[in-house]
Write an enzyme that holds these catalytic residues in place. Sequence first.
Site, short mmCIF file in Angstrom:
data_model
loop_
_atom_site.label_atom_id
_atom_site.label_comp_id
_atom_site.label_asym_id
_atom_site.label_seq_id
_atom_site.Cartn_x
_atom_site.Cartn_y
_atom_site.Cartn_z
N GLY B 13 0.82 -1.20 0.00
CA GLY B 13 0.00 0.00 0.00
C GLY B 13 0.86 1.25 0.00
N THR B 137 5.36 2.32 5.67
CA THR B 137 4.04 1.79 5.98
C THR B 137 3.31 2.74 6.92
OG1 THR B 137 2.76 0.11 7.12
CG2 THR B 137 5.05 0.25 7.74
N ASP B 139 1.03 1.79 8.66
CA ASP B 139 0.70 0.96 9.83
C ASP B 139 1.73 1.08 10.95
OD1 ASP B 139 -1.57 0.05 8.60
OD2 ASP B 139 -0.67 -1.80 7.87
N GLY B 185 -5.26 -0.12 10.00
CA GLY B 185 -4.38 -0.83 10.92
C GLY B 185 -4.87 -2.26 11.08
N GLU B 241 -9.42 -0.85 12.53
CA GLU B 241 -10.22 -1.77 11.71
C GLU B 241 -10.07 -3.23 12.13
OE1 GLU B 241 -8.92 -1.95 7.57
OE2 GLU B 241 -6.86 -1.60 8.15
#
Lengths: 402, 402
Positions: B13, B137, B139, B185, B241
Amino acid sequence: MLKGNCVIAQSGGPTAVINNSLAGAIEAAYRGEAIGEIYGARNGIMGILAENFIDLRRQDAATIQGLRFTPGAALGSCRYQLKKKEDYDKLLAVFRKFDIRYFFYIGGNDSMDTAHKVNQLAQEEGYELRVIGIPKTVDNDLPLTDHCPGYGSAAKYLAAIVLEMGMDIKSIVTSTKVAIVEAMGRNTGWLAAATALARRAPGEAPHLIYLPEVAFDLQAFLTDVEKAYHQYGTVLVVVSEGLVDKNGNYIFNDAATVDVFGHQRLGGLGQFLLNKIEAELKIKGRFILPATSQRSAMHLASRTDAEEAYNVGRVAVEEALRGASGHMVAIKRLEGEEYRCTYELVELDKVANQEKKVPRAWINAAGNDVTTDFINYARPLIQGEVNVPYHNGLPAYVNLAQ
Amino acid sequence: MLKGNCVIAQSGGPTAVINNSLAGAIEAAYRGEAIGEIYGARNGIMGILAENFIDLRRQDAATIQGLRFTPGAALGSCRYQLKKKEDYDKLLAVFRKFDIRYFFYIGGNDSMDTAHKVNQLAQEEGYELRVIGIPKTVDNDLPLTDHCPGYGSAAKYLAAIVLEMGMDIKSIVTSTKVAIVEAMGRNTGWLAAATALARRAPGEAPHLIYLPEVAFDLQAFLTDVEKAYHQYGTVLVVVSEGLVDKNGNYIFNDAATVDVFGHQRLGGLGQFLLNKIEAELKIKGRFILPATSQRSAMHLASRTDAEEAYNVGRVAVEEALRGASGHMVAIKRLEGEEYRCTYELVELDKVANQEKKVPRAWINAAGNDVTTDFINYARPLIQGEVNVPYHNGLPAYVNLAQ
């Protein structure tokens, strides 16, 4: 010269620049010799009924300046529709008690209706009161004004994140081939339409745009998505939350929930359509619901919009001081190559409860995109950036002193 | 001095600043006398397998500069995990064919695993190759680095819109009392946690934050929401999420869909929890799903993050030219009051497929907020704004010449 106090209230859903209108009205009221106290009603009309006021004369200059960079309704807002005769009588009683002779109501369709009725009642009762409506709505659906303060900023933010998400989805070869962005707009597609501004070249996102002004057909939609998928590889679709079928029924309808005005609460349409795409076309996708970030993203407000929002507040007070009442300040676009606008007064009863839709001629024949005429209309409204001050990495927003 | 060509690829991503890393690597490669051709692989490792390259020497300076302000993976990205022996063999064959001696892979956990395996294979086969991983990332879940490039910008944007939406919901007396924001996440709560940066005073949004690091209990959640509702009137809740229950099962699980790595595709958790609140507590709410806008919002990137992203790309190339291979560039935070960091190399096999979670000690006892230690960790990462150039009201993003 009508001497007396003034009250300002904010109503309905906030916009990024609704406090610019408040700042414009306050600063014009400071300059108005006829105006004594400047009250801010807490939570719209409810604050007047409850005699719940903020003293806007004792705010410091930095706070008033800060309003020009602060989203949310700084005075507090409400969705409360005066219905009962007692409500109107109470309102007038409060105006008499506080010697309020100027009433400025910042709001959308419903609020203009309220302002109109208050103006009428005061006339009937022989109470001298000047009432001016100050337009605001990200929905851009008020009639008799070229556009509505709040729309340009919401449009700029939504177009920018669609541009960015379009670059994201295009750039990654993955299982996610479709993105559905659900835009605000209960009965009109102005915000969804504005995402077309993100498209710098043919084939770029957004690939498809659906507005409530055109009857939505699920099969045609699926055909459009499949075709775009084969043409572009990835598809970014923008749908207005209030899409309806040919009978005027909402495509996705959370019927159990209505707001206080009886409007159906929407949301979830995008997920519903994505589920259809995944089930029928076997193409995987992603749902994006920016929701209230569209109406609060001051960090990416349009400078044009912020300035106009300030000016409609300023002009409202100036015109009331000149004797106007029962009007809303409207924005009039002037002829010519370069975008310029002026402000004029329109009658509140001609605005109240009316809705301006995106003209059918500004939507393409297939009903899945907008035309150049729409782009030419909307492009000037998103021009310019606002230099929001930052503190510690985040926008430095202000609160009014209570 | 190992002379040869180099290839740079982007994977997974995208982030708002992933192209800063690309720009840093390209500009360092320009300065590297040992480096001949500079290839950009289209769509990550897939572009290498397909010999689908962009010539990064023929990009003009304005485009390279423009990468520093452009979201999405400019080279294209993929989620493709090398599994078969043939894939690895093909990769090495392409490296031989194009005399590629330097391989820079910008990516997250999975990509570091790929880079590690490529490095191993080259060693086994006696092909001299320098492989350096460049972290990215949103994340923030890579181990052995203080934080990951991409995280600071996503954190800044998400915290800013939570701040703005918090001011919006607080300011309007309406039927909507709860807002649920679903943060990205999958297995870690770093992004959801970052929204705590928006809270300038106690009682401000976000009121509750839930991370996957703590087992989620629906009843405790509903109790928290009800209590906050009575305390504050309106409640803004942020959920990651990937929330899981005490057995490690996802709270909301769209089980039918998994990505190519077998990771379950999430999303929709926020709507699921909102439905529970409305059904059980009879409090109306609104769901907000910023989705990929979190990883593409270059318009509100962190300057600190953008500069660090550039530097990890630059350092990767400089270290490879000095002889390093099999490493990832990590960010090391230096001791002291003022935030400063340096760059160091960590071994790829120690990073590959590992996940760094938010430490339990940085989450409060009730598991519904973060502690001051987290705030102190995250605050420096969102500092500074990037002066993105604008054209015609929207950010002026660039594309690479093909």
